[in-house]
Design a protein around this motif. Structure first.
Motif, short mmCIF file in Angstrom:
data_model
loop_
_atom_site.label_atom_id
_atom_site.label_comp_id
_atom_site.label_asym_id
_atom_site.label_seq_id
_atom_site.Cartn_x
_atom_site.Cartn_y
_atom_site.Cartn_z
N LYS A 35 0.81 -1.22 0.00
CA LYS A 35 0.00 0.00 0.00
C LYS A 35 0.85 1.28 0.00
O LYS A 35 0.56 2.22 -0.73
CB LYS A 35 -0.93 0.00 1.21
N PHE A 36 1.88 1.33 0.81
CA PHE A 36 2.69 2.54 0.94
C PHE A 36 4.00 2.47 0.15
O PHE A 36 4.84 3.35 0.27
CB PHE A 36 2.99 2.83 2.41
N CYS A 37 4.16 1.43 -0.65
CA CYS A 37 5.37 1.28 -1.46
C CYS A 37 5.14 1.82 -2.86
O CYS A 37 4.01 1.81 -3.35
CB CYS A 37 5.75 -0.21 -1.55
N THR A 38 6.20 2.25 -3.50
CA THR A 38 6.07 2.76 -4.86
C THR A 38 5.79 1.63 -5.84
O THR A 38 5.23 1.85 -6.90
CB THR A 38 7.34 3.51 -5.31
N TRP A 39 6.14 0.40 -5.48
CA TRP A 39 5.93 -0.75 -6.34
C TRP A 39 4.59 -1.40 -6.05
O TRP A 39 4.06 -1.30 -4.96
CB TRP A 39 7.05 -1.77 -6.20
N GLU A 40 4.07 -2.05 -7.09
CA GLU A 40 2.84 -2.83 -6.93
C GLU A 40 3.22 -4.15 -6.26
O GLU A 40 4.38 -4.58 -6.31
CB GLU A 40 2.21 -3.11 -8.30
N LEU A 93 16.85 6.62 2.52
CA LEU A 93 16.60 5.35 3.21
C LEU A 93 15.21 4.86 2.83
O LEU A 93 14.26 5.64 2.75
CB LEU A 93 16.65 5.58 4.73
N GLY A 94 15.09 3.57 2.59
CA GLY A 94 13.79 2.95 2.35
C GLY A 94 13.76 1.60 3.04
O GLY A 94 14.80 0.96 3.22
N TYR A 95 12.58 1.17 3.44
CA TYR A 95 12.46 -0.15 4.09
C TYR A 95 11.04 -0.66 3.93
O TYR A 95 10.10 0.09 3.71
CB TYR A 95 12.85 -0.09 5.57
N VAL A 96 10.93 -1.98 4.03
CA VAL A 96 9.63 -2.65 3.98
C VAL A 96 9.73 -3.89 4.87
O VAL A 96 10.79 -4.50 4.97
CB VAL A 96 9.24 -2.99 2.52
N LEU A 97 8.63 -4.19 5.51
CA LEU A 97 8.59 -5.31 6.46
C LEU A 97 7.27 -6.04 6.30
O LEU A 97 6.22 -5.41 6.11
CB LEU A 97 8.71 -4.73 7.88
N GLY A 98 7.32 -7.37 6.37
CA GLY A 98 6.11 -8.17 6.30
C GLY A 98 5.10 -7.76 7.36
O GLY A 98 5.47 -7.43 8.49
N GLU A 135 -0.18 9.20 5.33
CA GLU A 135 -1.09 8.26 5.98
C GLU A 135 -0.36 7.14 6.72
O GLU A 135 -0.97 6.41 7.49
CB GLU A 135 -2.04 7.65 4.94
N ASN A 136 0.94 7.00 6.49
CA ASN A 136 1.71 5.91 7.11
C ASN A 136 2.30 6.38 8.44
O ASN A 136 3.50 6.59 8.59
CB ASN A 136 2.80 5.43 6.15
N VAL A 137 1.43 6.54 9.41
CA VAL A 137 1.81 7.07 10.73
C VAL A 137 2.79 6.14 11.44
O VAL A 137 3.73 6.60 12.10
CB VAL A 137 0.55 7.32 11.58
N ALA A 138 2.64 4.84 11.29
CA ALA A 138 3.53 3.89 11.97
C ALA A 138 4.97 4.06 11.47
O ALA A 138 5.91 4.04 12.27
CB ALA A 138 3.05 2.46 11.75
N SER A 139 5.16 4.23 10.17
CA SER A 139 6.50 4.41 9.63
C SER A 139 7.10 5.75 10.08
O SER A 139 8.30 5.85 10.33
CB SER A 139 6.49 4.31 8.11
N GLN A 140 6.26 6.76 10.21
CA GLN A 140 6.74 8.04 10.74
C GLN A 140 7.26 7.87 12.15
O GLN A 140 8.31 8.42 12.52
CB GLN A 140 5.61 9.07 10.69
N ARG A 141 6.56 7.09 12.96
CA ARG A 141 7.02 6.83 14.34
C ARG A 141 8.35 6.08 14.35
O ARG A 141 9.21 6.36 15.18
CB ARG A 141 5.96 6.05 15.13
N PHE A 157 3.86 15.18 -3.71
CA PHE A 157 5.26 14.90 -4.02
C PHE A 157 5.43 13.72 -4.98
O PHE A 157 6.31 13.73 -5.83
CB PHE A 157 6.02 14.64 -2.72
N LEU A 158 4.61 12.70 -4.83
CA LEU A 158 4.72 11.51 -5.68
C LEU A 158 3.39 11.22 -6.35
O LEU A 158 2.34 11.33 -5.71
CB LEU A 158 5.07 10.27 -4.85
N PHE A 159 3.46 10.81 -7.59
CA PHE A 159 2.28 10.26 -8.24
C PHE A 159 2.45 8.75 -8.16
O PHE A 159 3.38 8.19 -8.73
CB PHE A 159 2.16 10.72 -9.70
N MET A 160 1.59 8.11 -7.39
CA MET A 160 1.77 6.70 -7.09
C MET A 160 0.41 6.02 -7.05
O MET A 160 -0.52 6.51 -6.41
CB MET A 160 2.48 6.59 -5.72
N LYS A 161 0.34 4.93 -7.76
CA LYS A 161 -0.87 4.10 -7.77
C LYS A 161 -2.11 4.90 -8.13
O LYS A 161 -3.15 4.80 -7.49
CB LYS A 161 -1.01 3.36 -6.45
N GLY A 162 -1.95 5.76 -9.15
CA GLY A 162 -3.08 6.46 -9.70
C GLY A 162 -3.45 7.78 -9.06
O GLY A 162 -4.41 8.42 -9.47
#
Length: 179
Positions: A35-40, A93-98, A135-141, A157-162
């Motif tokens: 949802k919050f990643c630039t990739w599908e 920096l970028g990160y993603v977690l299951g 909208e990604n409040v958890a990642s901000q924390r 800032f980004l055009f992402m997912k339409g």
């Protein structure tokens, strides 16, 4: 190992490789993660392998986040060097977690660790930044707990997912690390 029955000492980093595509698929196919990643969300093992291979090449640091021997996410540092001369001393920096590992302190632990690695391994680095969907409040924390400062909102800032997305800019400066 139960999803809730682990200790942060079992979390480690190592280079992400093509052999990790099966583990990658577990969380990369999850819409909650993408949802919050630039990739599908990835739909095939070939797409996952392609993503791993192409992103590893373009990053100064591209590490698997591991719980034991399972890859549960990744974290990267992408230098702006060569892309924009005025930004040569900065990186992103970028990160993603299951999903099932969210809210357990894992992201905060690895972000802190990678911040130290980035400033140690990239001697010219002065600024490490991260942009996060508003909208990604958890990642901000996560970023705030890891010592990043919130700088402000980058409107549309980004055009992402339409759609155009507002993002929050965070940064940490080299002389703030370890202070």
């Amino acid at each position: 190992m139960e999803q809730d029955a682990f200790d942060l000492a079992h979390i480690s980093l190592r280079p992400l490789s093509l052999s990790d595509a099966d583990d990658f698929m577990v969380w990369a196919t999850d819409e909650r993660v993408a949802k919050f990643c630039t990739w599908e969300s990835s739909t095939s093992k070939d797409a996952a392998a392609d993503y791993i291979q192409n992103n590893a090449k373009s990053c100064s640091l591209f590490q698997a986040i591991c719980l034991g021997d399972r890859v549960i996410g990744f974290i990267s540092v992408r230098s702006f060097e060569g892309n924009d001369e005025g930004r040569a001393k900065s990186a992103e920096l970028g990160y993603v977690l299951g999903f099932k590992y969210w809210g357990k302190g894992i992201a905060t632990k690895v972000v802190k660790q990678v911040v130290e690695m980035a400033f140690a391994d990239l001697p010219d680095l002065e600024r490490l930044e991260a942009v996060v969907d508003v909208e990604n409040v958890a990642s901000q924390r996560v970023l705030e707990k890891a010592g990043f400062r919130r700088e402000g909102i980058l409107r549309k800032f980004l055009f992402m997912k339409g759609k155009s997305r507002d993002m929050v800019m965070f940064s940490v400066i080299s002389d703030e690390v370890g202070a």
